[in-house]
Design a protein around this motif. Structure first.
Motif, PDB file in Angstrom:
ATOM      1  N   GLU A  25      -3.178  -9.122   0.576  1.00 14.69           N
ATOM      2  CA  GLU A  25      -2.892  -9.489  -1.241  1.00 14.69           C
ATOM      3  C   GLU A  25      -3.130  -7.790  -1.555  1.00 14.69           C
ATOM      4  N   ARG A  26      -2.279  -6.902  -0.469  1.00 15.49           N
ATOM      5  CA  ARG A  26      -1.773  -5.446  -0.981  1.00 15.49           C
ATOM      6  C   ARG A  26      -0.896  -5.365  -1.124  1.00 15.49           C
ATOM      7  N   PHE A  27      -0.414  -4.165  -1.563  1.00 19.82           N
ATOM      8  CA  PHE A  27       1.120  -3.592  -1.709  1.00 19.82           C
ATOM      9  C   PHE A  27       0.919  -2.567  -1.494  1.00 19.82           C
ATOM     10  N   SER A  77      -9.768   0.355  -2.677  1.00 27.78           N
ATOM     11  CA  SER A  77      -8.890  -0.230  -3.279  1.00 27.78           C
ATOM     12  C   SER A  77      -7.918   0.151  -2.401  1.00 27.78           C
ATOM     13  N   THR A 104      -6.158   8.806  -7.904  1.00 26.26           N
ATOM     14  CA  THR A 104      -6.165   7.117  -7.334  1.00 26.26           C
ATOM     15  C   THR A 104      -6.336   7.507  -5.951  1.00 26.26           C
ATOM     16  N   VAL A 149       2.688   0.963  -2.130  1.00 27.33           N
ATOM     17  CA  VAL A 149       3.228   1.816  -3.618  1.00 27.33           C
ATOM     18  C   VAL A 149       3.226   2.922  -2.628  1.00 27.33           C
ATOM     19  N   ALA A 173      -2.280  -0.889  -1.536  1.00 27.03           N
ATOM     20  CA  ALA A 173      -3.028  -0.824  -2.990  1.00 27.03           C
ATOM     21  C   ALA A 173      -3.214  -2.386  -3.220  1.00 27.03           C
ATOM     22  N   ARG A 174      -4.335  -2.506  -4.166  1.00 26.53           N
ATOM     23  CA  ARG A 174      -4.498  -3.629  -4.646  1.00 26.53           C
ATOM     24  C   ARG A 174      -3.452  -4.220  -5.574  1.00 26.53           C
ATOM     25  N   ASN A 175      -3.450  -3.145  -6.132  1.00 29.77           N
ATOM     26  CA  ASN A 175      -2.003  -2.607  -7.557  1.00 29.77           C
ATOM     27  C   ASN A 175      -1.071  -1.808  -7.327  1.00 29.77           C
ATOM     28  N   SER A 176      -0.025  -2.397  -8.100  1.00 30.19           N
ATOM     29  CA  SER A 176       0.917  -1.558  -8.064  1.00 30.19           C
ATOM     30  C   SER A 176       0.955   0.056  -9.076  1.00 30.19           C
ATOM     31  N   ARG A 177      -0.173  -0.135  -9.730  1.00 37.04           N
ATOM     32  CA  ARG A 177      -0.694   1.076 -10.950  1.00 37.04           C
ATOM     33  C   ARG A 177      -1.286   2.319  -9.603  1.00 37.04           C
TER      34      ARG A 177
END
Length: 161
Positions: free
Chosen positions: A26-28, A130, A100, A30, A91-95
């Motif tokens: 589920e990770r990207f 995260s 962070t 980054v 990370a779980r999202n790319s933001r």
């Protein structure tokens, strides 16, 4: 020779655990975290090093500077010069923003140096757990050292640790 086999077995099991982890799917990716360490003296049961780290975000391309401290508990015998550690950051999202990566990361590590040395670290943590620092980091140093055990990396804002 026995010690080398022991470290190879630890490294292989760490890679296997990291690669087969379902949470990683589920990770990207980054960016990349590059940390520069001070010289280290292993104190048999552990060591502590101050780090200066730079996170290079992929999208948008930006740099964020962190100060860190890495603590190892376990077998740590020897002396190494200043070195560098490099991780891909997942990370779980790319933001990703300036803070962070702040937080504490925990995992397993191993290091072997006889002249030039290499190490591996598997660390998970950060803001609400995260962020994951690549299954295997690359650690380069010069010295005479053997280390294996549990590692904690703490990242904070520049000038904060």
């Amino acid at each position: 020779m026995r010690t080398l086999r022991y470290l190879a077995a630890i490294g292989a099991s760490l890679v296997l655990c990291a690669v087969t982890s379902p949470a990683q799917a589920e990770r990207f990716r980054v960016g990349r975290l590059l940390c520069f360490s001070e010289p280290r003296v292993g104190l048999v049961l552990g060591s502590t090093q101050a780090l200066r780290c730079v996170f290079n975000a992929l999208r948008p391309p930006r740099q964020y500077v962190y100060e860190g401290r890495i603590r190892r508990v376990g077998v740590d015998i020897g002396v190494t010069s200043a070195g560098a550690l490099s991780w891909a950051v997942l990370a779980r999202n790319s933001r990703i923003g300036p803070g962070t990566l702040r937080g504490s990361y925990v995992g397993a590590s191993g290091n072997l140096a006889f002249g030039p040395g290499l190490g591996a670290n598997v660390l998970v943590g950060g803001s609400r757990r995260s962020v994951m620092l690549q299954p295997i980091s690359v650690e380069r140093s010069i010295g005479l050292n053997l280390a294996a055990g549990v590692t904690q990396l703490t990242l904070g804002p520049r000038g904060g640790l």
